[in-house]
Design an enzyme around this catalytic site. Structure first.
Site, PDB file in Angstrom:
ATOM      1  N   GLY A 255       0.859  -1.107  -0.088  1.00 26.14           N
ATOM      2  CA  GLY A 255       0.021  -0.065   0.056  1.00 26.14           C
ATOM      3  C   GLY A 255       0.871   1.269   0.078  1.00 26.14           C
TER       4      GLY A 255
ATOM      5  N   ILE B 158       1.654   3.549   2.553  1.00 23.69           N
ATOM      6  CA  ILE B 158       2.713   3.833   3.393  1.00 23.69           C
ATOM      7  C   ILE B 158       3.589   2.486   3.461  1.00 23.69           C
TER       8      ILE B 158
ATOM      9  N   THR C 259     -10.611   2.184   5.522  1.00 27.71           N
ATOM     10  CA  THR C 259     -11.616   3.122   6.192  1.00 27.71           C
ATOM     11  C   THR C 259     -12.807   2.817   5.730  1.00 27.71           C
TER      12      THR C 259
ATOM     13  N   GLN D 277     -12.169  11.490  15.229  1.00 29.34           N
ATOM     14  CA  GLN D 277     -12.356  12.090  14.040  1.00 29.34           C
ATOM     15  C   GLN D 277     -13.869  11.846  13.671  1.00 29.34           C
ATOM     16  N   PHE D 278     -14.765  13.049  13.186  1.00 31.79           N
ATOM     17  CA  PHE D 278     -15.931  13.200  12.795  1.00 31.79           C
ATOM     18  C   PHE D 278     -16.093  12.413  11.666  1.00 31.79           C
ATOM     19  N   GLY D 279     -17.147  11.404  11.678  1.00 27.92           N
ATOM     20  CA  GLY D 279     -17.291  10.396  10.688  1.00 27.92           C
ATOM     21  C   GLY D 279     -16.537   9.093  10.665  1.00 27.92           C
ATOM     22  N   GLN D 280     -15.743   8.889  11.935  1.00 34.09           N
ATOM     23  CA  GLN D 280     -14.783   7.775  11.857  1.00 34.09           C
ATOM     24  C   GLN D 280     -14.799   7.098  13.261  1.00 34.09           C
TER      25      GLN D 280
ATOM     26  N   TYR E 127     -12.982   3.638  12.937  1.00 31.40           N
ATOM     27  CA  TYR E 127     -11.543   3.725  12.624  1.00 31.40           C
ATOM     28  C   TYR E 127     -10.981   4.474  13.787  1.00 31.40           C
TER      29      TYR E 127
ATOM     30  N   PRO F  39       0.405   8.171  12.527  1.00 34.22           N
ATOM     31  CA  PRO F  39       0.648   9.240  11.610  1.00 34.22           C
ATOM     32  C   PRO F  39      -0.666  10.478  11.463  1.00 34.22           C
TER      33      PRO F  39
HETATM   34  N1  CAA Z   1     -17.127  18.627  12.675  1.00 30.31           N
HETATM   35  C1  CAA Z   1     -18.120  19.146  12.812  1.00 30.31           C
HETATM   36  N2  CAA Z   1     -19.225  19.141  11.782  1.00 30.31           N
HETATM   37  C2  CAA Z   1     -18.908  18.538  10.637  1.00 30.31           C
HETATM   38  C3  CAA Z   1     -17.435  18.119  10.590  1.00 30.31           C
HETATM   39  C4  CAA Z   1     -16.700  18.024  11.612  1.00 30.31           C
HETATM   40  N3  CAA Z   1     -15.112  17.552  11.290  1.00 30.31           N
HETATM   41  N4  CAA Z   1     -17.575  17.558   9.333  1.00 30.31           N
HETATM   42  C5  CAA Z   1     -18.858  17.774   8.741  1.00 30.31           C
HETATM   43  N5  CAA Z   1     -19.561  18.366   9.724  1.00 30.31           N
HETATM   44  C6  CAA Z   1     -20.834  18.554   9.460  1.00 30.31           C
HETATM   45  C7  CAA Z   1     -21.291  19.265   8.036  1.00 30.31           C
HETATM   46  O1  CAA Z   1     -20.978  20.561   8.356  1.00 30.31           O
HETATM   47  C8  CAA Z   1     -22.667  18.877   7.781  1.00 30.31           C
HETATM   48  O2  CAA Z   1     -23.319  19.967   8.690  1.00 30.31           O
HETATM   49  P1  CAA Z   1     -24.982  20.336   8.122  1.00 30.31           P
HETATM   50  O3  CAA Z   1     -25.756  19.094   8.106  1.00 30.31           O
HETATM   51  O4  CAA Z   1     -25.235  21.265   9.083  1.00 30.31           O
HETATM   52  O5  CAA Z   1     -24.461  20.886   6.757  1.00 30.31           O
HETATM   53  C9  CAA Z   1     -23.021  17.683   8.499  1.00 30.31           C
HETATM   54  O6  CAA Z   1     -21.708  17.509   9.443  1.00 30.31           O
HETATM   55  C10 CAA Z   1     -22.874  16.668   7.573  1.00 30.31           C
HETATM   56  O7  CAA Z   1     -21.468  16.576   6.864  1.00 30.31           O
HETATM   57  P2  CAA Z   1     -21.170  15.726   5.500  1.00 30.31           P
HETATM   58  O8  CAA Z   1     -21.940  16.585   4.518  1.00 30.31           O
HETATM   59  O9  CAA Z   1     -19.701  15.719   5.132  1.00 30.31           O
HETATM   60  O10 CAA Z   1     -21.935  14.471   5.689  1.00 30.31           O
HETATM   61  P3  CAA Z   1     -21.503  13.475   4.821  1.00 30.31           P
HETATM   62  O11 CAA Z   1     -22.366  12.406   5.519  1.00 30.31           O
HETATM   63  O12 CAA Z   1     -21.847  13.619   3.279  1.00 30.31           O
HETATM   64  O13 CAA Z   1     -20.167  12.630   5.059  1.00 30.31           O
HETATM   65  C11 CAA Z   1     -18.182  11.945   5.998  1.00 30.31           C
HETATM   66  C12 CAA Z   1     -19.599  12.447   6.256  1.00 30.31           C
HETATM   67  C13 CAA Z   1     -18.057  10.800   5.207  1.00 30.31           C
HETATM   68  C14 CAA Z   1     -17.663  11.508   7.423  1.00 30.31           C
HETATM   69  C15 CAA Z   1     -17.485  12.903   5.510  1.00 30.31           C
HETATM   70  O14 CAA Z   1     -17.583  14.349   6.302  1.00 30.31           O
HETATM   71  C16 CAA Z   1     -15.983  12.772   5.492  1.00 30.31           C
HETATM   72  O15 CAA Z   1     -15.279  11.997   4.372  1.00 30.31           O
HETATM   73  N6  CAA Z   1     -15.106  13.347   6.537  1.00 30.31           N
HETATM   74  C17 CAA Z   1     -13.743  12.968   6.417  1.00 30.31           C
HETATM   75  C18 CAA Z   1     -13.235  12.078   7.551  1.00 30.31           C
HETATM   76  C19 CAA Z   1     -12.035  11.962   7.581  1.00 30.31           C
HETATM   77  O16 CAA Z   1     -11.301  12.558   8.220  1.00 30.31           O
HETATM   78  N7  CAA Z   1     -11.285  10.619   7.135  1.00 30.31           N
HETATM   79  C20 CAA Z   1     -10.215  10.368   7.116  1.00 30.31           C
HETATM   80  C21 CAA Z   1      -9.644   9.263   6.234  1.00 30.31           C
HETATM   81  S1  CAA Z   1      -8.099   8.997   5.775  1.00 30.31           S
HETATM   82  C22 CAA Z   1      -7.586   8.289   7.260  1.00 30.31           C
HETATM   83  O17 CAA Z   1      -8.471   7.847   8.028  1.00 30.31           O
HETATM   84  C23 CAA Z   1      -6.161   8.265   7.527  1.00 30.31           C
HETATM   85  C24 CAA Z   1      -5.889   8.614   8.792  1.00 30.31           C
HETATM   86  O18 CAA Z   1      -5.541   7.944   9.643  1.00 30.31           O
HETATM   87  C25 CAA Z   1      -5.490  10.165   9.072  1.00 30.31           C
HETATM   88  P1  NAP Z   2      -3.324   2.208   1.454  1.00 26.69           P
HETATM   89  O1  NAP Z   2      -2.796   2.809   0.461  1.00 26.69           O
HETATM   90  O2  NAP Z   2      -4.920   1.982   1.122  1.00 26.69           O
HETATM   91  O3  NAP Z   2      -2.876   0.730   2.090  1.00 26.69           O
HETATM   92  C1  NAP Z   2      -3.744  -0.130   2.810  1.00 26.69           C
HETATM   93  C2  NAP Z   2      -3.018  -1.495   2.669  1.00 26.69           C
HETATM   94  O4  NAP Z   2      -3.538  -2.229   3.735  1.00 26.69           O
HETATM   95  C3  NAP Z   2      -3.087  -1.889   1.352  1.00 26.69           C
HETATM   96  O5  NAP Z   2      -1.983  -2.630   1.014  1.00 26.69           O
HETATM   97  C4  NAP Z   2      -4.211  -3.140   1.620  1.00 26.69           C
HETATM   98  O6  NAP Z   2      -3.848  -4.078   0.849  1.00 26.69           O
HETATM   99  C5  NAP Z   2      -4.017  -3.458   2.935  1.00 26.69           C
HETATM  100  N1  NAP Z   2      -5.217  -4.198   3.434  1.00 26.69           N
HETATM  101  C6  NAP Z   2      -6.356  -3.938   3.472  1.00 26.69           C
HETATM  102  N2  NAP Z   2      -7.331  -4.566   4.272  1.00 26.69           N
HETATM  103  C7  NAP Z   2      -6.735  -5.810   4.290  1.00 26.69           C
HETATM  104  C8  NAP Z   2      -6.772  -7.069   4.653  1.00 26.69           C
HETATM  105  N3  NAP Z   2      -8.133  -7.295   5.053  1.00 26.69           N
HETATM  106  N4  NAP Z   2      -5.896  -7.768   4.551  1.00 26.69           N
HETATM  107  C9  NAP Z   2      -4.563  -7.537   4.096  1.00 26.69           C
HETATM  108  N5  NAP Z   2      -4.196  -6.178   3.731  1.00 26.69           N
HETATM  109  C10 NAP Z   2      -5.010  -5.497   3.625  1.00 26.69           C
HETATM  110  O7  NAP Z   2      -3.473   3.033   2.624  1.00 26.69           O
HETATM  111  P2  NAP Z   2      -2.404   3.737   3.412  1.00 26.69           P
HETATM  112  O8  NAP Z   2      -2.477   5.058   3.831  1.00 26.69           O
HETATM  113  O9  NAP Z   2      -1.003   3.203   3.050  1.00 26.69           O
HETATM  114  O10 NAP Z   2      -2.470   3.072   4.988  1.00 26.69           O
HETATM  115  C11 NAP Z   2      -1.716   2.162   5.697  1.00 26.69           C
HETATM  116  C12 NAP Z   2      -1.766   2.010   7.243  1.00 26.69           C
HETATM  117  O11 NAP Z   2      -1.488   3.520   7.834  1.00 26.69           O
HETATM  118  C13 NAP Z   2      -3.171   1.869   7.652  1.00 26.69           C
HETATM  119  O12 NAP Z   2      -3.330   0.949   8.609  1.00 26.69           O
HETATM  120  C14 NAP Z   2      -3.878   3.352   7.863  1.00 26.69           C
HETATM  121  O13 NAP Z   2      -5.012   3.350   8.741  1.00 26.69           O
HETATM  122  C15 NAP Z   2      -2.658   4.009   8.725  1.00 26.69           C
HETATM  123  N6  NAP Z   2      -2.669   5.473   8.160  1.00 26.69           N
HETATM  124  C16 NAP Z   2      -2.799   5.880   7.150  1.00 26.69           C
HETATM  125  C17 NAP Z   2      -2.843   7.505   7.300  1.00 26.69           C
HETATM  126  C18 NAP Z   2      -3.043   8.351   5.971  1.00 26.69           C
HETATM  127  O14 NAP Z   2      -3.203   9.437   5.925  1.00 26.69           O
HETATM  128  N7  NAP Z   2      -2.883   7.665   4.630  1.00 26.69           N
HETATM  129  C19 NAP Z   2      -2.763   8.100   8.454  1.00 26.69           C
HETATM  130  C20 NAP Z   2      -2.809   7.381   9.681  1.00 26.69           C
HETATM  131  C21 NAP Z   2      -2.707   6.141   9.307  1.00 26.69           C
HETATM  132  P3  NAP Z   2      -4.552  -4.370  -0.525  1.00 26.69           P
HETATM  133  O15 NAP Z   2      -3.841  -3.168  -1.571  1.00 26.69           O
HETATM  134  O16 NAP Z   2      -4.205  -5.853  -1.063  1.00 26.69           O
HETATM  135  O17 NAP Z   2      -5.977  -4.149  -0.687  1.00 26.69           O
END
Ligand code: CAA
Ligand code: NAP
Length: 248
Positions: free
Chosen positions: A13, A15, A94, A149-152, A155, A185
């Protein structure tokens, strides 16, 4: 580094690739696991790129969410490559959704893949490490396990749980030469982050004082530091790498 076997889950993947490359460059015998092949369409290309870089990194299939799959993969790796002395639990997914909309499936998939995985994999190698008197385990958690984190909900719970596991197992390994640490991270520019809606991601990046997403290499160098033989006094620790987004 004396050819010790280093197993990186999710090692193909975003990272994981940089962790694998860095450890291979430092002389470890790196082995990567990835989800069963139908989810790894670019695997052949990945292996070819590593070969071009002078690295021969075997890839084994293991569904980290499945205990028996991990057991079978580690048995095969230890038979074919050697005892695993370094484990990096990096695989993760996620399934973002507000709690209001989150389904049991989204909850369970994330808990299975991001938290139960750490038990499933570590269980296969830990006794061997303690019996031999040497081991290094690094769990890749997240900023969102530290601050929530909002929405997680799924996670954040899984990633926070990882560090609880780290702190417990660190105590079980400490007198047997096995260290266990967590890296948390911040937002790193990989496929996982690219899935965040653009407008939402813009707002997140605006909250990172360094002013950009992190790079996978910035995680890999800390993994290399923690798994080094000379890092024997660091165990049960969490290292935040988040560009100042969460300072605690
Ligand atoms: N704090 C407070 N309120 C928030 C907010 C936040 N952080 N984010 C959104 N809201 C509010 C919006 O303003 C909205 O309010 P209204 O209804 O009043 O307009 C309401 O919450 C709904 O928000 P969305 O329209 O975004 O809702 P959705 O259902 O379409 O999506 C979601 C929700 C999927 C969680 C989307 O907001 C999203 O993708 N957020 C990002 C989550 C995130 O950070 N994920 C990280 C992924 S990568 C990772 O996980 C790696 C890592 O380790 C760092
Ligand atoms: P990525 O590119 O999507 O890599 C995730 C890896 O996990 C992929 O190689 C995937 O394999 C593997 N995986 C998923 N489900 C699996 C399963 N059931 N069995 C075996 N392997 C599986 O994401 P990334 O950003 O490199 O993330 C790596 C790690 O760092 C994750 O644990 C993530 O939560 C963490 N992290 C990421 C971030 C960020 O911002 N990117 C921040 C903090 C922590 P396949 O490709 O084969 O599906």
């Amino acid at each position: 580094m004396s050819g010790r076997v280093a197993l990186v889950t999710g090692g193909a993947g975003g990272i994981g690739t940089e962790i694998s490359r860095k450890l291979a460059q430092e002389g470890y015998r790196v082995v990567v696991t990835c989800a069963p092949v139908f989810e790894c369409p670019n695997l052949e290309e990945w292996k070819r790129l590593r070969k071009e870089e002078g690295m021969d990194i075997p890839v084994y299939e293991a569904d980290v969410a499945d205990f028996e799959s991990c057991k079978a993969a580690v048995e095969q790796i230890e038979r074919e490559v050697g005892p695993v002395e370094i484990l990096v639990n990096c695989a993760g997914i996620t399934r973002d959704s507000t709690l209001k909309r989150m389904t049991p499936q989204q909850w369970n998939e994330v808990i299975d893949t991001n938290l139960n995985s750490v038990f499933n994999m570590t269980k296969q190698v830990f006794t061997g490490m303690t019996d031999r008197g040497y081991g290094r385990i690094v769990n890749i958690s997240s900023i969102n396990g530290r601050k929530g984190q909002f929405g997680q909900a799924n996670y954040s719970a899984a990633k926070a749980g990882m560090h609880g596991f780290t702190m417990a197992i660190a105590q079980e390994g400490v007198s047997k030469g096995v260290t266990v640490n967590t890296i948390s991270p911040g937002y790193i520019g990989t496929e996982m982050v690219k899935k965040i809606p653009e407008e939402v991601l813009k707002k997140i990046v605006a909250q990172i004082p360094v002013g950009r997403l992190g790079k996978p290499e910035e995680i890999a160098r800390v993994v290399a530091f923690l798994v080094h033989e000379e890092s024997a006094f660091i165990t049960g620790a969490n290292i935040d790498i988040n560009g100042g987004q969460f300072i605690h």
